[in-house]
Design an enzyme around this catalytic site. Sequence first.
Site, PDB file in Angstrom:
ATOM      1  N   THR A   1     -34.239  46.267 -29.043  1.00  0.00           N
ATOM      2  CA  THR A   1     -33.320  46.993 -28.171  1.00  0.00           C
ATOM      3  C   THR A   1     -32.584  48.086 -28.932  1.00  0.00           C
ATOM      4  O   THR A   1     -32.416  49.216 -28.433  1.00  0.00           O
ATOM      5  CB  THR A   1     -32.319  46.018 -27.533  1.00  0.00           C
ATOM      6  OG1 THR A   1     -33.021  44.859 -27.057  1.00  0.00           O
ATOM      7  CG2 THR A   1     -31.609  46.662 -26.368  1.00  0.00           C
TER       8      THR A   1
ATOM      9  N   GLY B   1     -38.086  41.385 -32.625  1.00  0.00           N
ATOM     10  CA  GLY B   1     -36.887  40.621 -32.329  1.00  0.00           C
ATOM     11  C   GLY B   1     -36.154  41.221 -31.143  1.00  0.00           C
ATOM     12  O   GLY B   1     -36.203  42.433 -30.911  1.00  0.00           O
ATOM     13  N   CYS B   2     -35.464  40.387 -30.387  1.00  0.00           N
ATOM     14  CA  CYS B   2     -34.807  40.858 -29.167  1.00  0.00           C
ATOM     15  C   CYS B   2     -33.733  41.902 -29.459  1.00  0.00           C
ATOM     16  O   CYS B   2     -33.738  42.992 -28.878  1.00  0.00           O
ATOM     17  CB  CYS B   2     -34.226  39.677 -28.392  1.00  0.00           C
ATOM     18  SG  CYS B   2     -33.208  38.553 -29.393  1.00  0.00           S
ATOM     19  N   TYR B   3     -32.816  41.585 -30.366  1.00  0.00           N
ATOM     20  CA  TYR B   3     -31.776  42.552 -30.727  1.00  0.00           C
ATOM     21  C   TYR B   3     -32.390  43.805 -31.347  1.00  0.00           C
ATOM     22  O   TYR B   3     -32.024  44.935 -31.012  1.00  0.00           O
ATOM     23  CB  TYR B   3     -30.814  41.945 -31.750  1.00  0.00           C
ATOM     24  CG  TYR B   3     -29.876  40.888 -31.258  1.00  0.00           C
ATOM     25  CD1 TYR B   3     -29.047  41.107 -30.163  1.00  0.00           C
ATOM     26  CD2 TYR B   3     -29.769  39.669 -31.927  1.00  0.00           C
ATOM     27  CE1 TYR B   3     -28.146  40.143 -29.743  1.00  0.00           C
ATOM     28  CE2 TYR B   3     -28.874  38.697 -31.514  1.00  0.00           C
ATOM     29  CZ  TYR B   3     -28.064  38.924 -30.420  1.00  0.00           C
ATOM     30  OH  TYR B   3     -27.181  37.975 -30.005  1.00  0.00           O
TER      31      TYR B   3
END
Length: 313
Positions: A120, A115-117
């Site tokens: 990161t 997932g992007c969040y």
Amino acid sequence: MTTSIFIDGGHGTTGLEIRDRLADRPEITSIVLDDDRRKDADARLDALRSADIAILCLPDEAAREAVAMLDGADTRIIDASTAHRTAPDWTYGFPEWEPNHRNAIATSKHVANPGCYAQTFIAMTHPLMMAGILPADAAISVNAISGYSGGGRAMIEEFESGTASTAFRNYALPLRHKHLPEMQAHSGLDSPPLFSPSVANLYRGMLVEIPLHLEQMRGGTGPGDVRAALRDHYADSALIAVLDEAETGALDLVPIERCAGTDRMEIMVFANPDAGQVRLCAILDNLGKGAAGAAVQNLNLMAGFEEYSGLRL
């Protein structure tokens, strides 16, 4: 000899982005169903089973169904949904996660795109835990803001039609965001972070921040130790850069669009040593390293291509 790819759900935001990135690569043959065959169950099953690698850009339940349809088939899978990101028999698709993890992806049959969040957050915390700087029982907060393309077709239409009621909104207010299990599992934390996501009126871009007190870390840890641990971890990555002290000190602000249109992630360590505080900040494109770019990077590793082929450095 080419590698055949089928993108299941290839008309969604992430699927279209992946398709565009693969369009001009002669080493790849894309299996594409005509519009009148996309909802034909037999045609879809044949496409899935005919592909060397299937990329699933589907809702969670549909992704699970596609995986079940491929049971016993030779097709390898990259799943861009949330469905398998913490499954024990799936490889987490973050190549820079740990040393030798690229090889784990390259040899895996089932890879869960991150997932992007979550990716990161993990990119900033997991190296500190591996270095022994950040303890597993640390209570962590993370604040994040994404472009509206991360919300899918309905949110894109809402913002681009001018019907959005605000230029900025926070969400997941009950603190149950679907990325939380992934954040905890792959960072190594004992408990999930307190996660505050939001969306802004821009198409692509993402900014994720983690405020920390140095007293939360191993005794004697300073901002330079945090930065050094991150720089050492990503020393061999062409996509993830950790800015040095001079580069970070020259910044008066960090635009959310800083890495938009690329597959890079940039990490910065801001600090007030007198107050004993650091502010970790990461910038990326939510559709790049946060989604489609990550899928292409994983595809390259699985197919034996050059890791960064087709990526925007």
